[in-house]
Design an enzyme around this catalytic site. Structure first.
Site, mmCIF file in Angstrom:
data_model
loop_
_atom_site.group_PDB
_atom_site.id
_atom_site.type_symbol
_atom_site.label_atom_id
_atom_site.label_comp_id
_atom_site.label_asym_id
_atom_site.label_seq_id
_atom_site.Cartn_x
_atom_site.Cartn_y
_atom_site.Cartn_z
ATOM 1 N N LYS A 154 0.816 -1.216 0.000
ATOM 2 C CA LYS A 154 0.000 0.000 0.000
ATOM 3 C C LYS A 154 0.849 1.266 0.000
ATOM 4 O O LYS A 154 0.376 2.333 -0.387
ATOM 5 C CB LYS A 154 -0.975 -0.040 1.160
HETATM 6 C C1 LIG Z 1 -4.212 -4.774 1.002
HETATM 7 C C2 LIG Z 1 -3.392 -6.018 0.845
HETATM 8 C C3 LIG Z 1 -3.752 -7.040 -0.065
HETATM 9 C C4 LIG Z 1 -5.014 -6.997 -0.897
HETATM 10 O O1 LIG Z 1 -4.967 -6.037 -1.905
HETATM 11 P P1 LIG Z 1 -6.329 -5.531 -2.611
HETATM 12 O O2 LIG Z 1 -5.935 -4.400 -3.452
HETATM 13 O O3 LIG Z 1 -7.233 -5.133 -1.476
HETATM 14 O O4 LIG Z 1 -6.874 -6.683 -3.373
HETATM 15 C C5 LIG Z 1 -2.904 -8.134 -0.194
HETATM 16 N N1 LIG Z 1 -1.792 -8.248 0.564
HETATM 17 C C6 LIG Z 1 -1.423 -7.301 1.461
HETATM 18 C C7 LIG Z 1 -0.195 -7.509 2.272
HETATM 19 C C8 LIG Z 1 -2.203 -6.152 1.633
HETATM 20 O O5 LIG Z 1 -1.838 -5.228 2.543
#
Ligand SMILES: *Cc1c(COP(=O)(O)O)cnc(C)c1O
Length: 500
Positions: free
Chosen positions: A116
């Site tokens: 993120k």
């Molecule tokens: C948020 C997240 C995901 C999922 O991603 P999306 O965009 O919500 O599908 C997968 N792995 C980690 C470590 C995350 O923080």
């Protein structure tokens, strides 16, 4: 380029408006009216550029209300690998190859060690510039309810960004020790972190109530503030994610792993469908993609949907070792449905109202066919998640986290079932050191209670390097230690803003 809502409203808005408003008036999500084309020639030109220039170029194809120079500055700041609390890897989003035609796209070299960061390091810059462009001179106060990863990434992204403040609420009993300390020790002059008595849903409900409180927003307006969110449905978070798919393709060309134009697979550990949607958008721009593989954990609502055409959230919710994928309603899927149905906003609106009324909907015909043509999906059990971490480490001395393990296992299933052994990229979304307990468990190591110590133990056991921000956590002390009831969250927000 203009943006429209997925629910069929005729209104068109600019990129800056889409970023500043977040959500459309009709409840839909903003999507670009069309997809700019990225030619093989452009890809070849980007091969020799650093990540931040690739980012500026790709985003400029959608964001024509920003000058190239503005995007260049935003990207250069966000993806600067020498800035304190920036990215710790020169390539920002590097690939790691293991033996079997598999490349792990490591998206966790940012300040909070989860993918993120890639969007949340640049989104604050895009948001403040967008506010200025639309003539909004108030300060923004970002409110976030988090189950762990998003809160910290948003705090790091918005820390000390002029014209913004950020307040994060986390469930007191719902985050790991590492995640809690990451948030409560957050630096910056414009940040606040508060624990909420309850679980994630309670915190989320509290934040939603604050957003829909008209008298509160009038009061804050008078003080010169508007509320906003850093939610993953914001276009300003989605756009930066398209970049790393294209960047990975460039890196594969650069390394001689593929010929220009050769199609590759991406396998993405999926929760809210934002990450894999960005891969789909890259494909729509012309990136040579064979299959997009959507990996679920035990909460396999998306796998069911892709394989049967029925989305059904009436099912048990499991708490797993890959918590960021524990989700029953994947908000960004709405954008895919809009595109697959040839922009049929009425159809999307009726899927979404069926989802909220009875918890399910069904797609048929063209949407169903396209879904199956573009995507492949599978799920991974808790047991297989651990086994995959163990086997990957034993065979390749490569340590992966639980979310990445889910994707790797599903890629393996895909290969066995289809016989396709072409070049595949597994999207690696978090550092294994963020999920020490589960990773040590998978390696067959005894546990201790204190998660921060577990970082050291995992390091000693594997010899793998601890990412700098997690290493530094040892010396951090909590700055924020207040806890509120859900009913007190509103006062906490007012207190934070008035105290500034
Ligand atoms: C948020 C997240 C995901 C999922 O991603 P999306 O965009 O919500 O599908 C997968 N792995 C980690 C470590 C995350 O923080």
């Amino acid at each position: 380029m203009l943006f429209q809502s997925t629910r069929g409203s005729k209104k068109r808005i600019s990129n800056a408006e889409a970023i500043a408003y977040g959500l459309a008036d009709d409840g839909g999500l903003f999507v670009p009216e069309s997809f700019p084309e990225i030619s093989l020639n452009t890809l070849l030109k980007l091969v020799n550029e650093p990540y931040y220039k690739r980012a500026a170029h790709i985003m400029s194809m959608f964001m024509d209300d920003f000058s190239y120079q503005e995007l260049y500055e935003c990207s250069k700041f966000a993806y600067n690998t020498r800035r304190l609390s920036g990215f710790c890897h020169n390539d920002v989003a590097p690939l790691h190859k293991t033996g079997d035609n598999t490349h792990f796209l490591e998206l966790w070299h940012g300040p909070t060690c989860a993918f993120k960061d890639i969007a949340l390091q640049i989104m604050p810059g895009l948001l403040t510039a967008s506010m200025e462009k639309i003539g909004e001179s108030k300060n923004v106060c970002i409110l976030v309810a988090t189950s762990g990863d998003t809160g910290k990434a948003a705090l790091e992204g918005f820390r000390d960004i002029n014209g913004t403040n950020i307040m994060v609420f986390y469930p007191r009993e719902g985050v790991s020790e590492v995640q809690k300390l990451q948030m409560t020790s957050q630096g910056g002059e414009n940040v606040n972190v508060v624990a909420v008595e309850g679980n994630f849903d309670d915190a989320q409900t509290g934040v939603k109530a604050i957003f829909s409180d008209d008298s509160l927003s009038a009061e804050l307006n008078d003080s010169g503030y508007i509320l906003s969110s850093a939610n993953s449905i914001n276009w300003g978070r989605l756009a930066p994610q398209i970049v790393y798919y294209i960047s990975a393709y460039c890196d594969l060309i650069k390394a001689g792993e593929i010929k220009p134009g050769e199609k590759i697979n991406f396998c993405v550990p999926t929760g809210n469908f934002g990450n894999i949607l960005a891969a789909y958008y890259a494909e729509r721009m012309g990136l040579p993609v064979n299959k997009l593989i959507c990996a679920s954990n035990q909460n396999d609502v998306l796998t069911q949907f892709i394989n049967t055409g029925t989305y059904n959230r009436n099912r048990p919710f499991y708490t797993t070792v890959s918590p960021s994928m524990d989700i029953l309603v994947s908000s960004n899927l709405e954008r895919l449905l809009f595109d697959l149905s040839d922009k049929n906003g009425d159809a999307v609106a009726s899927y979404m109202s069926a989802l909220s009324a009875k918890g399910s909907y069904n797609v048929t015909g063209q949407v169903r066919e396209e879904l199956g043509r573009i995507f492949w999906s599978g799920h991974c059990t808790e047991e297989d998640t651990g086994k995959t971490i163990y086997e990957t480490y034993s065979k390749s001395k490569y340590l992966i986290d639980t979310h990445t393990a889910v994707a790797y296992k599903v890629l393996d299933d895909y290969r066995k079932m289809t016989g396709d052994d072409g070049v595949s990229v597994v999207v690696s979304t978090a550092s294994p050191f963020k999920f020490c307990e589960a990773v040590l468990d998978a390696l067959g190591m005894p546990q201790e209670v204190d998660s921060v110590n577990l970082i050291d133990i995992l390091h000693k056991v594997t010899g793998c390097a601890v990412p700098e921000p997690l290493e530094a956590l040892k010396n951090e002390v909590p700055r924020f230690n207040s806890t509120v009831m859900v009913s007190e969250m509103k006062d906490a927000v007012v207190g934070f803003i008035k105290g500034r």
